[in-house]
Structure formats: structure tokens, C-alpha cells
Design a protein around this motif. Structure first.
Motif, PDB file in Angstrom:
ATOM      1  N   LEU A  19     -40.739  14.304  30.724  1.00 47.66           N
ATOM      2  CA  LEU A  19     -41.840  14.026  29.811  1.00 47.66           C
ATOM      3  C   LEU A  19     -42.190  12.540  29.780  1.00 47.66           C
ATOM      4  N   LEU A  20     -41.186  11.678  29.936  1.00 50.82           N
ATOM      5  CA  LEU A  20     -41.425  10.238  29.872  1.00 50.82           C
ATOM      6  C   LEU A  20     -42.287   9.742  31.032  1.00 50.82           C
ATOM      7  N   ILE A  21     -41.990  10.228  32.240  1.00 50.76           N
ATOM      8  CA  ILE A  21     -42.709   9.717  33.410  1.00 50.76           C
ATOM      9  C   ILE A  21     -44.213   9.986  33.319  1.00 50.76           C
ATOM     10  N   PRO A  22     -44.655  11.241  33.079  1.00 50.91           N
ATOM     11  CA  PRO A  22     -46.108  11.437  32.967  1.00 50.91           C
ATOM     12  C   PRO A  22     -46.720  10.702  31.778  1.00 50.91           C
ATOM     13  N   THR A  23     -45.947  10.552  30.696  1.00 47.22           N
ATOM     14  CA  THR A  23     -46.452   9.822  29.529  1.00 47.22           C
ATOM     15  C   THR A  23     -46.703   8.358  29.873  1.00 47.22           C
ATOM     16  N   ILE A  24     -45.772   7.743  30.598  1.00 52.75           N
ATOM     17  CA  ILE A  24     -45.921   6.331  30.981  1.00 52.75           C
ATOM     18  C   ILE A  24     -47.107   6.154  31.923  1.00 52.75           C
TER      19      ILE A  24
END
Length: 271
Positions: free
Chosen positions: A175-180
Motif C-alpha cells: 500500500l505504501l509504494i503506490p501511495t508514495i
């Protein structure tokens, strides 16, 4: 609901070679898509090794922490530390929400009835499957939000990711990677390094909250199990990294998403 209901049974009777092999297989899956594989480990801790929901979450979190600690130096070698450090506002923005989210998520997990926790875990696995498909099959571009909207959006997104990571016992990179990428416009490689920097303190906060309710008894009773599976996960992740690109994403990603969805159905029906 008592914490004990969500923790028992405390031990797995499976032989250590099976534990190592399972960890390695999970590591290979995660390594082939650039993740730690914790989302695949959780249903096996419950279904194959017989741990109750909260026990599985805490063990999963411990192994995720080990994998992140090992992966961080390697990741910083691929992306210079100075380049990552220059983007500290991105990590700080997400951490402002994820640390609170991790504490809240661990609190809710401890207090949930076992049947409810199984269903929540199932729903979150569906979310992980969707995130996996989105990240690896769609071309993500920055939303180009103004700063006044970007900062609160980062805090809110971080909070939600912290909750999910704490409840599932994962690092949250899915979830963090696409959010960043979406919120801050970073490239995938830099986003992967930043996600590890956000994941590490977020996991430590979740651990601190779980330790308050005697939840760590499962770790004390399964130190060898945890160490062996974590070792298998690391070995498998290295092997999976070497296999990166061997299987095309158009085949691999849908197959892994189906695995997550089948696991979610089984968790939802878990008695």
C-alpha cells in the motif's frame, strides 16, 4: 473477548524443515514481485500451522520486521542513501499518520472477537490483492495535489496503512509504494526504499502496543519457529529476486491475486 481466545494455541507442532520450506516458498513469491511476502504468510500461519488469529498476526509482524531489517541495507545500496534522505518530508508526512494508525490498529486487533478478526483479515487480504494488481498492472502517475491538500492526504493515507499493517502483521509496502507514487510523484524504485523507512518505525509502534496485553507470549513460545521461518523467508526472497522477470507479470500477478482471494475466503469461513 479475552486476548487468550485470539492467542491459543501458542505452539505449532510442524517440523522445522516444513517451517523453513514454507518461509522460503513465501519469500520466493514475495521476491519475484519485490515484496516481503507477509500477505501470503499470514493465511498459512493460520491454516497450515494452526495459530489463532492474533497469534498469527504477531508472528507475521515479527518475521516482517526481520525481513525489512535485512532488506533495508540492500535497498539503500540500490538507491543511494543521500537520495532517499533528500526525500525525508515524504517519509515524515506518511509517518505522521502511520504511527498513530499502527497503535490504533493493534489496539483494535487485541480487542476484537476472534470471529470478527478473521473476517477483518479476510477483507484486508482482498484489499491487498487489489493493491497488488493495481501496482503491477497499471501505470501510476502523480495526482499533482497542491501542498495544502497533499500533506493532510499523506497523513490520512499513512493512518490507514498503519492500521492495515498492524492488524495484518505486514510491513505495508503493498500500500505504501503506490501511495508514495500517487501522492508524491516518486518513481517506483525510490518509493520502495521510502516504504521501508516508513514501515520500520510503524511496525515498532505496533509491537509496542501488542506488548501491553501479554500478546508477546506467542513469540516467547515460538522463538525457534519464528527464527527458522524468517530465515527461510530471507533465503526465498533472495532467490525470488534472482527469478525476477522469469515469469511475466501478466501471468504472475493474477495468479498471486487469486491466491490472496482464495486465502481470504478461507479466513472468512474460519471457525
Amino acid at each position: 473477548m479475552s486476548v487468550e481466545q485470539n492467542l491459543a494455541p501458542l505452539r505449532s507442532s510442524r517440523p522445522l524443515p516444513v517451517v523453513f520450506g514454507t518461509g522460503a516458498a513465501i519469500g520466493v513469491l514475495g521476491g519475484m514481485i519485490g515484496l516481503g511476502g507477509a500477505e501470503f504468510r499470514l493465511p498459512l500461519l493460520i491454516g497450515l500451522f494452526g495459530f489463532a488469529a492474533l497469534s498469527a498476526v504477531i508472528l507475521n509482524k515479527a518475521m516482517s520486521l526481520v525481513v525489512v531489517l535485512v532488506a533495508l541495507p540492500a535497498r539503500l545500496a540500490a538507491v543511494p542513501a543521500a537520495e532517499v534522505a533528500a526525500r525525508w518530508p515524504v517519509a515524515g508526512n506518511l509517518l505522521a499518520g502511520s504511527l498513530l494508525g499502527a497503535w490504533a490498529g493493534a489496539t483494535w486487533a487485541v480487542r476484537m472477537r476472534p470471529a470478527t478478526l478473521y473476517k477483518v483479515l479476510a477483507a484486508l487480504m482482498v484489499l491487498m490483492a487489489a493493491a497488488l494488481v493495481l501496482t503491477h498492472t497499471a501505470t501510476l502517475g502523480a495526482l499533482a495535489l497542491p501542498l495544502w491538500a497533499q500533506v493532510p492526504a499523506g497523513v490520512v493515507a499513512g493512518f490507514g496503512i498503519g492500521v492495515v499493517a498492524a492488524i495484518m502483521g505486514v510491513a505495508g509496502g503493498e500500500l505504501l509504494i503506490p501511495t508514495i507514487v500517487l501522492l508524491f510523484g516518486e518513481d517506483i524504485k525510490t518509493a520502495g526504499s521510502l516504504s521501508l523507512l516508513v514501515s520500520l518505525p510503524t511496525m515498532l509502534v505496533a509491537f509496542a502496543r501488542y506488548s501491553r496485553d501479554g500478546s508477546f507470549a506467542v513469540l516467547g513460545a515460538n522463538l525457534r519457529f519464528t527464527a527458522v521461518m524468517a530465515a527461510g523467508s530471507i533465503v526465498g526472497a533472495v532467490l525470488g529476486g534472482l527469478l525476477l522477470g522469469v515469469f511475466p507479470d501478466v501471468v504472475l500477478i493474477p495468479a498471486l491475486a487469486v491466491i490472496l482471494l482464495v486465502s481470504a475466503i478461507k479466513l472468512a469461513r474460519h471457525d
